[in-house]
Design a protein around this motif. Sequence first.
Motif, short mmCIF file in Angstrom:
data_model
loop_
_atom_site.label_atom_id
_atom_site.label_comp_id
_atom_site.label_asym_id
_atom_site.label_seq_id
_atom_site.Cartn_x
_atom_site.Cartn_y
_atom_site.Cartn_z
N MET A 1 -3.41 9.86 35.56
CA MET A 1 -2.17 9.35 36.02
C MET A 1 -1.49 10.39 36.91
SD MET A 1 0.74 8.05 33.59
CE MET A 1 2.16 7.40 34.19
N GLU A 2 -1.02 9.94 38.05
CA GLU A 2 -0.35 10.84 38.99
C GLU A 2 1.15 10.76 38.81
OE1 GLU A 2 -1.45 10.59 43.05
OE2 GLU A 2 -3.48 10.00 42.52
N THR A 3 1.81 11.85 38.97
CA THR A 3 3.28 11.87 38.91
C THR A 3 3.84 12.23 40.28
OG1 THR A 3 3.26 14.14 38.19
CG2 THR A 3 3.46 12.45 36.49
N THR A 4 4.95 11.66 40.54
CA THR A 4 5.61 11.95 41.82
C THR A 4 6.77 12.87 41.55
OG1 THR A 4 5.05 9.73 42.60
CG2 THR A 4 6.76 10.94 43.81
N ARG A 5 6.83 13.91 42.32
CA ARG A 5 7.93 14.86 42.19
C ARG A 5 8.80 14.80 43.43
NH1 ARG A 5 5.62 20.39 39.63
NH2 ARG A 5 4.99 19.46 37.68
N ILE A 6 10.07 14.77 43.18
CA ILE A 6 11.03 14.81 44.29
C ILE A 6 11.64 16.20 44.27
CG2 ILE A 6 13.14 13.88 45.25
CD1 ILE A 6 12.44 11.26 43.87
N VAL A 7 11.45 16.87 45.35
CA VAL A 7 11.96 18.24 45.45
C VAL A 7 13.10 18.24 46.46
CG1 VAL A 7 11.39 20.62 46.01
CG2 VAL A 7 9.68 19.14 44.94
N ARG A 8 14.22 18.76 46.07
CA ARG A 8 15.37 18.84 46.97
C ARG A 8 15.63 20.28 47.33
NH1 ARG A 8 19.48 14.56 44.16
NH2 ARG A 8 18.07 12.80 44.37
N PHE A 9 15.84 20.48 48.59
CA PHE A 9 16.15 21.82 49.06
C PHE A 9 17.63 21.89 49.40
CE2 PHE A 9 11.66 21.36 50.00
CZ PHE A 9 11.16 22.54 49.52
N ARG A 10 18.22 22.93 49.01
CA ARG A 10 19.62 23.13 49.37
C ARG A 10 19.70 23.65 50.79
NH1 ARG A 10 22.45 25.95 44.15
NH2 ARG A 10 22.01 24.23 42.74
N ALA A 11 20.50 22.98 51.56
CA ALA A 11 20.68 23.44 52.94
C ALA A 11 21.54 24.70 52.92
CB ALA A 11 21.37 22.36 53.76
N LYS A 12 21.15 25.63 53.74
CA LYS A 12 21.91 26.86 53.82
C LYS A 12 23.18 26.62 54.62
CE LYS A 12 18.10 30.11 53.55
NZ LYS A 12 17.43 31.19 54.24
N ALA A 13 24.24 27.18 54.15
CA ALA A 13 25.49 27.07 54.89
C ALA A 13 25.37 27.90 56.16
CB ALA A 13 26.65 27.58 54.05
N PRO A 14 25.84 27.37 57.27
CA PRO A 14 25.74 28.15 58.51
C PRO A 14 26.59 29.41 58.39
CG PRO A 14 27.07 26.17 58.84
CD PRO A 14 26.50 26.09 57.47
N GLU A 15 26.05 30.45 58.91
CA GLU A 15 26.77 31.72 58.85
C GLU A 15 27.83 31.76 59.94
OE1 GLU A 15 24.16 35.04 58.93
OE2 GLU A 15 22.85 34.22 57.40
N ALA A 16 28.93 32.38 59.61
CA ALA A 16 30.01 32.50 60.59
C ALA A 16 29.59 33.48 61.67
CB ALA A 16 31.28 33.00 59.90
N PRO A 17 29.92 33.20 62.90
CA PRO A 17 29.60 34.15 63.96
C PRO A 17 30.25 35.50 63.70
CG PRO A 17 30.51 32.11 64.87
CD PRO A 17 30.60 32.02 63.40
N ALA A 18 29.62 36.51 64.18
CA ALA A 18 30.12 37.88 63.94
C ALA A 18 31.53 38.05 64.49
CB ALA A 18 29.18 38.89 64.57
N SER A 19 31.84 37.37 65.58
CA SER A 19 33.17 37.54 66.16
C SER A 19 34.26 37.01 65.23
CB SER A 19 33.26 36.83 67.51
OG SER A 19 33.05 35.44 67.33
N LEU A 20 33.96 35.92 64.46
CA LEU A 20 34.95 35.39 63.54
C LEU A 20 35.06 36.25 62.28
CD1 LEU A 20 34.32 31.54 63.66
CD2 LEU A 20 36.19 32.83 64.68
N ALA A 21 33.94 36.77 61.84
CA ALA A 21 33.94 37.57 60.61
C ALA A 21 34.69 38.88 60.80
CB ALA A 21 32.51 37.84 60.18
N SER A 22 34.69 39.41 62.02
CA SER A 22 35.33 40.70 62.22
C SER A 22 36.82 40.60 62.55
CB SER A 22 34.63 41.45 63.36
OG SER A 22 34.76 40.72 64.57
N ARG A 23 37.31 39.38 62.77
CA ARG A 23 38.72 39.21 63.10
C ARG A 23 39.60 39.44 61.88
NH1 ARG A 23 39.22 33.62 66.38
NH2 ARG A 23 37.57 34.06 67.86
#
Length: 152
Positions: A1-23
């Motif tokens: 008997m075969e089983t089906t697996r559903i794998v979910r990947f968490r999307a990575k949050a986009p990183e803030a540009p360096a210009s915004l992070a340094s403000r």
Amino acid sequence: METTRIVRFRAKAPEAPASLASRPTPVLEPLPLERLALVALVLGRERAAALLDGLTESDATRARDYLAGFTALSSARRQARVAVEFGVRPDAAARLRQMMEDAPGVLRREIFRRLPSFHRSLFPSFQMEPADTAVPARVGTWAERLIREATR
């Protein structure tokens, strides 16, 4: 008997540009007490004094003095003060155009007659006419009210 697996990947949050992070985060300067009292009066009317209770004792005393001065002004002077302190609406020209489009003829002429000269330039097709004595005074009062509401 075969089983089906559903794998979910968490999307990575986009990183803030360096210009915004340094403000640095902006520091908001507190409103001067005179303007604070004016805002409390405009927004709170009868509750204006209670709105100032959260201030320190010395600031609250000074703010109440400003409030008493603003309360003593006539309504027209108080509205003028608000306009001077906080300016006209950024969309005042569009609101005036819409108001003139919607107004009937007699009211439209009164509105145009009572507009400040810098707002009259929005309506090059209109001509300044002398006051019509057949028009009731309340039409002029109504025109002034509509202008105030459109610009403030």
